[in-house]
Design a protein around this motif. Structure first.
Motif, PDB file in Angstrom:
ATOM      1  N   GLN A   1       6.815   9.414 -21.209  1.00 50.45           N
ATOM      2  CA  GLN A   1       7.985   8.549 -21.263  1.00 50.45           C
ATOM      3  C   GLN A   1       7.727   7.241 -20.508  1.00 50.45           C
ATOM      4  OE1 GLN A   1      11.561   9.918 -19.214  1.00 50.45           O
ATOM      5  NE2 GLN A   1      12.855   9.042 -20.818  1.00 50.45           N
ATOM      6  N   ALA A   2       7.106   7.352 -19.331  1.00 50.44           N
ATOM      7  CA  ALA A   2       6.798   6.142 -18.551  1.00 50.44           C
ATOM      8  C   ALA A   2       5.862   5.225 -19.324  1.00 50.44           C
ATOM      9  CB  ALA A   2       6.180   6.534 -17.207  1.00 50.44           C
TER      10      ALA A   2
ATOM     11  N   ALA B   1       5.876   1.586 -17.951  1.00 54.02           N
ATOM     12  CA  ALA B   1       5.964   1.750 -16.503  1.00 54.02           C
ATOM     13  C   ALA B   1       4.697   2.398 -15.947  1.00 54.02           C
ATOM     14  CB  ALA B   1       7.169   2.598 -16.136  1.00 54.02           C
ATOM     15  N   THR B   2       4.268   1.941 -14.795  1.00 59.10           N
ATOM     16  CA  THR B   2       3.146   2.531 -14.071  1.00 59.10           C
ATOM     17  C   THR B   2       3.701   3.321 -12.899  1.00 59.10           C
ATOM     18  OG1 THR B   2       1.708   0.683 -14.657  1.00 59.10           O
ATOM     19  CG2 THR B   2       1.004   2.076 -12.830  1.00 59.10           C
TER      20      THR B   2
ATOM     21  N   VAL C   1      -3.365  -1.790 -14.325  1.00 56.04           N
ATOM     22  CA  VAL C   1      -4.233  -1.844 -15.504  1.00 56.04           C
ATOM     23  C   VAL C   1      -3.949  -0.697 -16.475  1.00 56.04           C
ATOM     24  CG1 VAL C   1      -6.041  -3.073 -14.273  1.00 56.04           C
ATOM     25  CG2 VAL C   1      -6.083  -0.573 -14.322  1.00 56.04           C
ATOM     26  N   GLY C   2      -2.902   0.077 -16.201  1.00 61.09           N
ATOM     27  CA  GLY C   2      -2.544   1.172 -17.094  1.00 61.09           C
ATOM     28  C   GLY C   2      -1.088   1.536 -16.900  1.00 61.09           C
ATOM     29  N   SER C   3      -0.579   2.396 -17.772  1.00 67.60           N
ATOM     30  CA  SER C   3       0.807   2.844 -17.660  1.00 67.60           C
ATOM     31  C   SER C   3       0.863   4.354 -17.794  1.00 67.60           C
ATOM     32  CB  SER C   3       1.685   2.175 -18.716  1.00 67.60           C
ATOM     33  OG  SER C   3       1.205   2.471 -20.022  1.00 67.60           O
TER      34      SER C   3
ATOM     35  N   GLY D   1      -3.448   8.061 -11.290  1.00 72.49           N
ATOM     36  CA  GLY D   1      -4.019   8.027  -9.964  1.00 72.49           C
ATOM     37  C   GLY D   1      -4.272   6.602  -9.539  1.00 72.49           C
ATOM     38  N   PRO D   2      -4.575   6.373  -8.253  1.00 70.54           N
ATOM     39  CA  PRO D   2      -4.770   5.004  -7.756  1.00 70.54           C
ATOM     40  C   PRO D   2      -5.860   4.221  -8.486  1.00 70.54           C
ATOM     41  CG  PRO D   2      -4.472   6.520  -5.926  1.00 70.54           C
ATOM     42  CD  PRO D   2      -4.590   7.370  -7.159  1.00 70.54           C
ATOM     43  N   VAL D   3      -6.981   4.865  -8.808  1.00 70.86           N
ATOM     44  CA  VAL D   3      -8.059   4.157  -9.506  1.00 70.86           C
ATOM     45  C   VAL D   3      -7.634   3.804 -10.920  1.00 70.86           C
ATOM     46  CG1 VAL D   3     -10.432   4.316 -10.352  1.00 70.86           C
ATOM     47  CG2 VAL D   3      -9.849   5.236  -8.098  1.00 70.86           C
ATOM     48  N   GLN D   4      -6.994   4.754 -11.613  1.00 71.83           N
ATOM     49  CA  GLN D   4      -6.552   4.497 -12.980  1.00 71.83           C
ATOM     50  C   GLN D   4      -5.463   3.431 -13.024  1.00 71.83           C
ATOM     51  OE1 GLN D   4      -7.089   7.450 -11.627  1.00 71.83           O
ATOM     52  NE2 GLN D   4      -8.003   8.902 -13.087  1.00 71.83           N
ATOM     53  N   ALA D   5      -4.650   3.353 -11.976  1.00 70.77           N
ATOM     54  CA  ALA D   5      -3.543   2.394 -11.966  1.00 70.77           C
ATOM     55  C   ALA D   5      -4.002   0.967 -11.703  1.00 70.77           C
ATOM     56  CB  ALA D   5      -2.508   2.802 -10.914  1.00 70.77           C
ATOM     57  N   PHE D   6      -4.973   0.796 -10.787  1.00 67.94           N
ATOM     58  CA  PHE D   6      -5.342  -0.556 -10.356  1.00 67.94           C
ATOM     59  C   PHE D   6      -6.798  -0.915 -10.623  1.00 67.94           C
ATOM     60  CE2 PHE D   6      -1.803   0.708  -7.510  1.00 67.94           C
ATOM     61  CZ  PHE D   6      -0.890  -0.276  -7.847  1.00 67.94           C
ATOM     62  N   GLY D   7      -7.611   0.036 -11.101  1.00 66.64           N
ATOM     63  CA  GLY D   7      -9.046  -0.194 -11.200  1.00 66.64           C
ATOM     64  C   GLY D   7      -9.663  -0.116  -9.810  1.00 66.64           C
ATOM     65  N   LEU D   8     -10.937   0.226  -9.725  1.00 63.99           N
ATOM     66  CA  LEU D   8     -11.545   0.398  -8.406  1.00 63.99           C
ATOM     67  C   LEU D   8     -11.589  -0.917  -7.635  1.00 63.99           C
ATOM     68  CD1 LEU D   8     -12.832   2.084  -6.272  1.00 63.99           C
ATOM     69  CD2 LEU D   8     -15.016   1.933  -7.494  1.00 63.99           C
ATOM     70  N   GLU D   9     -11.928  -2.012  -8.303  1.00 65.11           N
ATOM     71  CA  GLU D   9     -11.963  -3.298  -7.606  1.00 65.11           C
ATOM     72  C   GLU D   9     -10.583  -3.695  -7.107  1.00 65.11           C
ATOM     73  OE1 GLU D   9     -13.253  -7.992  -8.375  1.00 65.11           O
ATOM     74  OE2 GLU D   9     -13.715  -6.461  -9.884  1.00 65.11           O
ATOM     75  N   GLY D  10      -9.568  -3.516  -7.956  1.00 62.82           N
ATOM     76  CA  GLY D  10      -8.208  -3.853  -7.551  1.00 62.82           C
ATOM     77  C   GLY D  10      -7.714  -2.959  -6.428  1.00 62.82           C
TER      78      GLY D  10
END
Length: 366
Positions: A116-117, A122-123, A336-338, A342-351
């Motif tokens: 749904q998110a 939504a992230t 970078v995703g919705s 997890g933190p890496v999937q949400a922001f990318g490792l660099e972010g």
């Protein structure tokens, strides 16, 4: 219209730390919680808006956010009280962060709300505090450095300095309740469960060998998805060396008690006693300790391949800083995703690395 950052549970211990961090960064969040009087006392000195909401009336929680807003929830225990905020964010299309350390809650949030998110753009990033961003960052950096040579990833959580009077009531209650729960680990391509503290692992921290007991963390859920070559992921707690020596027998006893009604009542009373009156250490007490996490990655031959350390401020200060920086990143469209990520999937490792550095959590030498 500019999206808002909403702190739900703003008058609680963690909520206040998030608000303090946001104010220091020039933000003006909407404060939310059950008590009109408490919210007004916190909001008025800063001229902040506030709004009452109660998890027993989910419509009041949904009314806190509009599409694109960022909802930061610090209302726990999350398995009992956290779903109203997570459901509201997914339904409305608001971004979401929380301070949970409950892995079972994170799993349930993914199952119930991720689709749904994602459909609403939504992230949602649960457990975005000391639980479990430091270990995720250290583990992700280790896995990236190792490349395809990845084998078993062991993550340890430690503190540097004194915690004698530096533990909140919520943390004490969580530690007491956690003794009866199984530990989730990632092995051989699947999530598995074993007894909490069924074994220990020795890590080297600042030149000293410190032992930690098997615990759990969301690293076991999200890191194998980001790094498919990982053969195993395990999380250990090394806050108290003395506890590591006796945690195994304690969890054996508590899990036996958990199987009978009288035992459950004893454990519930013990957790309530451990929690005390709530609250947590003040700024002076928090200044006496630092947070530290280490990721040790063995190669596929079983030999040590990579070791990564991260260090930051006190565990509670760090949680407030991470939630504030995460909320600002989501508000600024840096996800970078919705869906539930997890933190890496949400922001990318660099972010994520950049975000953590802004919160005071940086790569460190042993």
């Amino acid at each position: 219209m500019t999206s808002r950052i909403v702190v739900f549970g703003a008058t609680g211990y963690t909520g206040r730390l998030v608000v303090e961090s946001l104010l220091a960064k020039g933000q003006r969040p909407l404060l939310a919680g059950r008590s009109h009087t408490g919210l007004q006392a916190l909001a008025d000195p800063h001229g902040l808006p506030f709004q009452t909401a109660d998890v027993t009336d989910p419509s009041t929680v949904r009314a806190l956010v509009d599409p694109g807003d960022v909802l930061v929830s610090t209302v726990g225990p999350f398995s009992r009280f956290g779903h109203a905020a997570a459901a509201a964010a997914a339904e409305v299309g608001a971004h979401y962060l929380d301070s949970t350390g409950e892995v079972d809650f994170v799993q349930e949030v993914r199952r119930r709300y991720s689709a749904q998110a994602a459909g609403n753009g939504a992230t949602m990033v649960p457990a975005f505090g000391y639980d479990y961003v430091p270990g995720t960052l250290a583990g992700a950096v280790a896995a990236e450095r190792a490349g395809t040579a990845a084998g078993r990833l062991s993550i340890g959580y430690f503190t540097v300095g004194s915690l004698r009077r530096g533990i909140s009531g919520g943390t004490r209650a969580t530690l007491a309740e956690g003794l009866a729960l199984p530990a989730a680990v990632w092995r051989a391509g699947s999530l598995q469960y074993t007894r909490m503290a069924s074994r220990t692992h020795a890590f080297r921290i600042h030149g000293r060998v410190r032992r930690a007991f098997l615990a759990t963390g969301t690293e076991v859920l999200f890191l194998p998805e980001a790094f498919a070559d990982l053969g195993a992921v395990e999380v250990y707690n090394g806050w108290f060396p003395a506890l590591s020596r006796i945690a195994g027998p304690l969890t054996w006893v508590t899990q036996k008690l958990e199987r009978v009604p009288a035992g459950k009542r004893i454990l519930a009373a013990a957790a309530k006693q451990a929690g005390g009156s709530g609250g947590g250490p003040d700024a002076q007490e928090r200044s006496k300790s630092l947070s530290h996490a280490v990721a040790e990655l063995d190669g596929q031959d079983g030999r040590p391949a990579v070791e990564v350390h991260v260090q930051g401020p006190n565990v509670y200060t760090l949680t407030g800083e991470l939630l504030a920086e995460g909320a600002m990143a989501l508000q600024q469209g840096k996800a970078v995703g919705s869906g539930v990520l997890g933190p890496v999937q949400a922001f990318g490792l660099e972010g994520l690395t950049t975000l953590c550095a802004s919160a005071g959590l940086t790569l460190a030498s042993d």
